[in-house]
Design a protein around this motif. Structure first.
Motif, PDB file in Angstrom:
ATOM      1  N   VAL A  67     -12.201   6.563   1.905  1.00 47.68           N
ATOM      2  CA  VAL A  67     -11.389   5.565   2.324  1.00 47.68           C
ATOM      3  C   VAL A  67     -11.860   5.102   3.826  1.00 47.68           C
ATOM      4  O   VAL A  67     -11.990   3.827   4.054  1.00 47.68           O
ATOM      5  CB  VAL A  67      -9.770   5.738   2.447  1.00 47.68           C
ATOM      6  N   VAL A 115       1.362   7.291  -6.493  1.00 48.16           N
ATOM      7  CA  VAL A 115       0.376   8.075  -6.501  1.00 48.16           C
ATOM      8  C   VAL A 115       1.181   9.667  -6.364  1.00 48.16           C
ATOM      9  O   VAL A 115       0.736  10.495  -7.180  1.00 48.16           O
ATOM     10  CB  VAL A 115      -0.818   8.226  -5.176  1.00 48.16           C
ATOM     11  N   CYS A 150       1.209   6.847   4.953  1.00 50.43           N
ATOM     12  CA  CYS A 150       1.298   6.528   3.432  1.00 50.43           C
ATOM     13  C   CYS A 150       1.600   8.287   3.058  1.00 50.43           C
ATOM     14  O   CYS A 150       2.378   8.335   2.056  1.00 50.43           O
ATOM     15  CB  CYS A 150       0.339   5.966   2.884  1.00 50.43           C
ATOM     16  N   LEU A 151       0.842   9.231   3.665  1.00 54.16           N
ATOM     17  CA  LEU A 151       0.850  10.456   3.165  1.00 54.16           C
ATOM     18  C   LEU A 151       2.327  11.024   3.535  1.00 54.16           C
ATOM     19  O   LEU A 151       2.786  11.788   2.721  1.00 54.16           O
ATOM     20  CB  LEU A 151      -0.241  11.114   3.725  1.00 54.16           C
ATOM     21  N   LYS A 184       0.844  12.596  -9.159  1.00 55.02           N
ATOM     22  CA  LYS A 184       0.185  13.875  -8.867  1.00 55.02           C
ATOM     23  C   LYS A 184       1.176  14.976  -9.355  1.00 55.02           C
ATOM     24  O   LYS A 184       0.990  16.053  -9.818  1.00 55.02           O
ATOM     25  CB  LYS A 184      -0.008  14.108  -7.252  1.00 55.02           C
ATOM     26  N   GLU A 222       4.406  10.390   0.804  1.00 53.94           N
ATOM     27  CA  GLU A 222       4.310  11.134  -0.376  1.00 53.94           C
ATOM     28  C   GLU A 222       5.106  12.311   0.038  1.00 53.94           C
ATOM     29  O   GLU A 222       5.625  13.132  -1.035  1.00 53.94           O
ATOM     30  CB  GLU A 222       2.811  11.406  -0.516  1.00 53.94           C
ATOM     31  N   ARG A 279       0.849  -1.259   0.123  1.00 57.61           N
ATOM     32  CA  ARG A 279      -0.148  -0.012   0.045  1.00 57.61           C
ATOM     33  C   ARG A 279       0.979   1.131  -0.039  1.00 57.61           C
ATOM     34  O   ARG A 279       0.615   2.197  -0.747  1.00 57.61           O
ATOM     35  CB  ARG A 279      -0.915  -0.046   1.320  1.00 57.61           C
ATOM     36  N   PHE A 285      -1.108  17.038  -1.820  1.00 57.24           N
ATOM     37  CA  PHE A 285      -0.749  15.685  -1.678  1.00 57.24           C
ATOM     38  C   PHE A 285      -2.076  15.333  -0.608  1.00 57.24           C
ATOM     39  O   PHE A 285      -2.298  14.051  -0.794  1.00 57.24           O
ATOM     40  CB  PHE A 285       0.555  15.334  -0.928  1.00 57.24           C
ATOM     41  N   TYR A 286      -2.278  16.053   0.354  1.00 56.69           N
ATOM     42  CA  TYR A 286      -3.362  15.802   1.137  1.00 56.69           C
ATOM     43  C   TYR A 286      -4.515  15.865   0.509  1.00 56.69           C
ATOM     44  O   TYR A 286      -5.052  16.850   0.144  1.00 56.69           O
ATOM     45  CB  TYR A 286      -3.117  16.569   2.420  1.00 56.69           C
ATOM     46  N   ARG A 287      -5.535  14.708   0.544  1.00 55.24           N
ATOM     47  CA  ARG A 287      -6.753  14.921  -0.105  1.00 55.24           C
ATOM     48  C   ARG A 287      -8.026  14.339   1.024  1.00 55.24           C
ATOM     49  O   ARG A 287      -8.427  13.305   1.001  1.00 55.24           O
ATOM     50  CB  ARG A 287      -6.987  13.844  -1.160  1.00 55.24           C
ATOM     51  N   ARG A 335     -10.852  12.275  -0.221  1.00 55.19           N
ATOM     52  CA  ARG A 335     -10.308  10.790  -0.567  1.00 55.19           C
ATOM     53  C   ARG A 335     -10.029  10.101   0.835  1.00 55.19           C
ATOM     54  O   ARG A 335     -10.654   8.800   1.018  1.00 55.19           O
ATOM     55  CB  ARG A 335      -9.021  10.611  -1.423  1.00 55.19           C
ATOM     56  N   GLU A 336      -9.457  10.614   1.800  1.00 57.86           N
ATOM     57  CA  GLU A 336      -9.148  10.110   3.172  1.00 57.86           C
ATOM     58  C   GLU A 336     -10.851   9.810   3.675  1.00 57.86           C
ATOM     59  O   GLU A 336     -10.698   8.616   4.254  1.00 57.86           O
ATOM     60  CB  GLU A 336      -8.660  10.933   3.964  1.00 57.86           C
ATOM     61  N   MET A 349      -2.882   5.388   6.619  1.00 55.25           N
ATOM     62  CA  MET A 349      -2.818   6.448   5.621  1.00 55.25           C
ATOM     63  C   MET A 349      -2.024   7.523   5.973  1.00 55.25           C
ATOM     64  O   MET A 349      -1.368   8.197   5.285  1.00 55.25           O
ATOM     65  CB  MET A 349      -4.194   7.075   5.515  1.00 55.25           C
TER      66      MET A 349
HETATM   67  O1  LIG Z   1      -5.372   8.892  -2.956  1.00 56.87           O
HETATM   68  C1  LIG Z   1      -4.465   9.690  -3.000  1.00 56.87           C
HETATM   69  O2  LIG Z   1      -4.429  10.844  -3.201  1.00 56.87           O
HETATM   70  C2  LIG Z   1      -3.340   9.427  -1.708  1.00 56.87           C
HETATM   71  O3  LIG Z   1      -2.504  10.200  -1.954  1.00 56.87           O
HETATM   72  C3  LIG Z   1      -3.225   8.206  -1.134  1.00 56.87           C
HETATM   73  C4  LIG Z   1      -3.707   8.357   0.445  1.00 56.87           C
HETATM   74  C5  LIG Z   1      -3.842   7.107   0.884  1.00 56.87           C
HETATM   75  O4  LIG Z   1      -3.117   6.588   1.434  1.00 56.87           O
HETATM   76  O5  LIG Z   1      -4.869   6.437   0.649  1.00 56.87           O
HETATM   77  C6  LIG Z   1      -2.904   9.063   1.049  1.00 56.87           C
HETATM   78  C7  LIG Z   1      -3.009  10.598   1.203  1.00 56.87           C
HETATM   79  C8  LIG Z   1      -4.210  11.271   0.828  1.00 56.87           C
HETATM   80  O6  LIG Z   1      -4.539  12.344   1.748  1.00 56.87           O
HETATM   81  C9  LIG Z   1      -5.348  10.393   0.520  1.00 56.87           C
HETATM   82  C10 LIG Z   1      -5.116   9.117   0.433  1.00 56.87           C
END
Ligand SMILES: O=C(O)C(=O)C[C@]1(C(=O)O)C=C[C@@H](O)C=C1
Length: 362
Positions: free
Chosen positions: A57, A35, A85-86, A39, A89, A28, A48-50, A53-54, A82
């Motif tokens: 999820v 991702v 993961c962020l 971007k 990124e 993951r 990067f922070y969405r 989407r969060e 997450m």
């Molecule tokens: O989907 C994205 O845009 C991602 O960057 C992935 C992800 C995730 O880990 O699921 C990580 C950070 C974002 O804030 C949203 C989701």
């Protein structure tokens, strides 16, 4: 009768599962790295922070959760995955109303997870300024408490700011009475806390410490910092402040209302696209004339839009005679919300959308 597996067998199974989890979480994380590349290839100033989407999820995980872990517990685990993961990124910086150990810091970590870097600010204005100046990516400020009502200063600051609301987080607030190592517990004559916290524990204080002087300070964490060096004082604050200043909790959960909670807003320079379960916050100024409030609310009613909050504030300028802060269900891009906003705009002296953002998930 059910044949129980031995402890050794169960631990072997747990090891196996952990190995699988490790592989899956790593896969993951690699996905998140890709991702980030996508971007950046789309836009050199990529966000990067969405939040939308969060929220999707986390809601999906909660809906799919088979148990036995509670859906919220599972979402909290995914929140941390997450967050990590962020951070891979792009590490994100979050300013919050400090000092360290405030409920606002707790809210920031609940919303962004532990991998976010959080920075305390001395005031709500400073949180706004840091985000406006681009010194940090996001800010977290308190906006309303279920017992004590709105944090007026936060609402007022929005009027003059170009920042947007990109999220909300609700925190259950538990207050504890805490003391330092040197405190003589029988001689507590002064209790420090933030004015809202003193108000939220008023009945408990009347019953248990009727003679103690209640001293209002700028934050709960500041209260905790002060008692550390005084032998006759106690502080009312939360878990984080007790940990941060090494204080001992002598009475737990002393808030008068068991459902005491505070709502915090996440502020940033970015607009958030719809996620399917959104809220919109606005500030509207109406002229000082009869029927102004009805004229304001009527289009929302007619379009079947659910208003979740309506707050009136006295205006600080001539144009803004009456200022209403409104929260409603839906995103500003939803056709019904857009239509209602257009109508309200025609009737208002001024209308400013403070942001559309996902309804808090955790
Ligand atoms: O989907 C994205 O845009 C991602 O960057 C992935 C992800 C995730 O880990 O699921 C990580 C950070 C974002 O804030 C949203 C989701």
């Amino acid at each position: 009768m059910e044949q129980l597996e031995s402890l050794d067998e169960l631990r072997q199974r747990i090891d196996q599962i952990d190995t699988e989890l490790l592989g899956l979480i790593s896969a993951r994380a690699r996905c998140a790295q890709q991702v980030a590349r996508v971007k950046l290839s789309d836009d050199a100033n990529a966000v990067f922070y969405r939040p939308e989407r969060e929220a999707q999820v986390l809601r999906r995980i909660m809906a799919l959760n088979p148990g036995p872990l509670a859906a919220e517990e599972m979402a909290r685990l995914f929140r941390e995955v997450m967050s990590a993961c962020l951070a891979l990124e792009r590490p994100i910086q979050v300013a919050y109303l400090g000092p360290e150990g405030t409920f606002t810091q707790q809210a920031a970590l609940k919303h962004f997870g532990d991998s976010a870097s959080t920075q305390p600010m001395p005031s709500i204005d400073d949180v706004f300024r840091e985000v406006e100046a681009g010194a940090v990516n996001y800010g977290v400020v308190p906006v309303e408490n279920s017992t004590e009502g709105v944090v007026n200063h936060t609402l007022d600051t929005f009027i003059g700011s170009a920042l947007k609301i990109c999220g909300e987080v609700v925190l259950r607030i538990h207050h504890h009475l805490m003391v330092g190592q040197n405190t003589q517990r029988q001689k507590i004559s002064r209790i420090y806390s933030h004015p809202q916290s003193l108000a939220q524990c008023r009945k408990w204080l009347d019953a248990h410490y009727p003679m103690a002087e209640r001293v209002a300070v700028s934050s709960n964490a500041e209260a905790a910092r002060l008692v550390k060096t005084e032998w006759h004082s106690a502080a009312i604050a939360g878990d984080m402040a007790a940990r941060r200043y090494g204080l001992e909790i002598i009475a737990e959960k002393i808030e008068d209302r068991p459902d005491n909670s505070t709502r915090f807003l996440i502020i940033s320079t970015d607009d958030v696209p719809p996620c399917g379960n959104d809220k919109t916050s606005l500030v509207v100024a109406m002229r000082n004339q009869p029927g102004a409030l009805h004229a304001l609310i009527e289009p929302f009613q007619r379009h079947g839009i659910d208003m979740t909050r309506l707050e009136t504030r006295p205006s600080r300028t001539g144009v803004w005679n009456y200022v209403f802060f409104i929260d409603l269900k839906g995103h500003r891009e939803d056709p019904v919300v857009a239509a209602a906003l257009e109508e309200v705009q025609l009737r208002a002296a001024e209308l400013k959308v403070l942001g559309s953002y996902p309804v808090g998930v955790l």
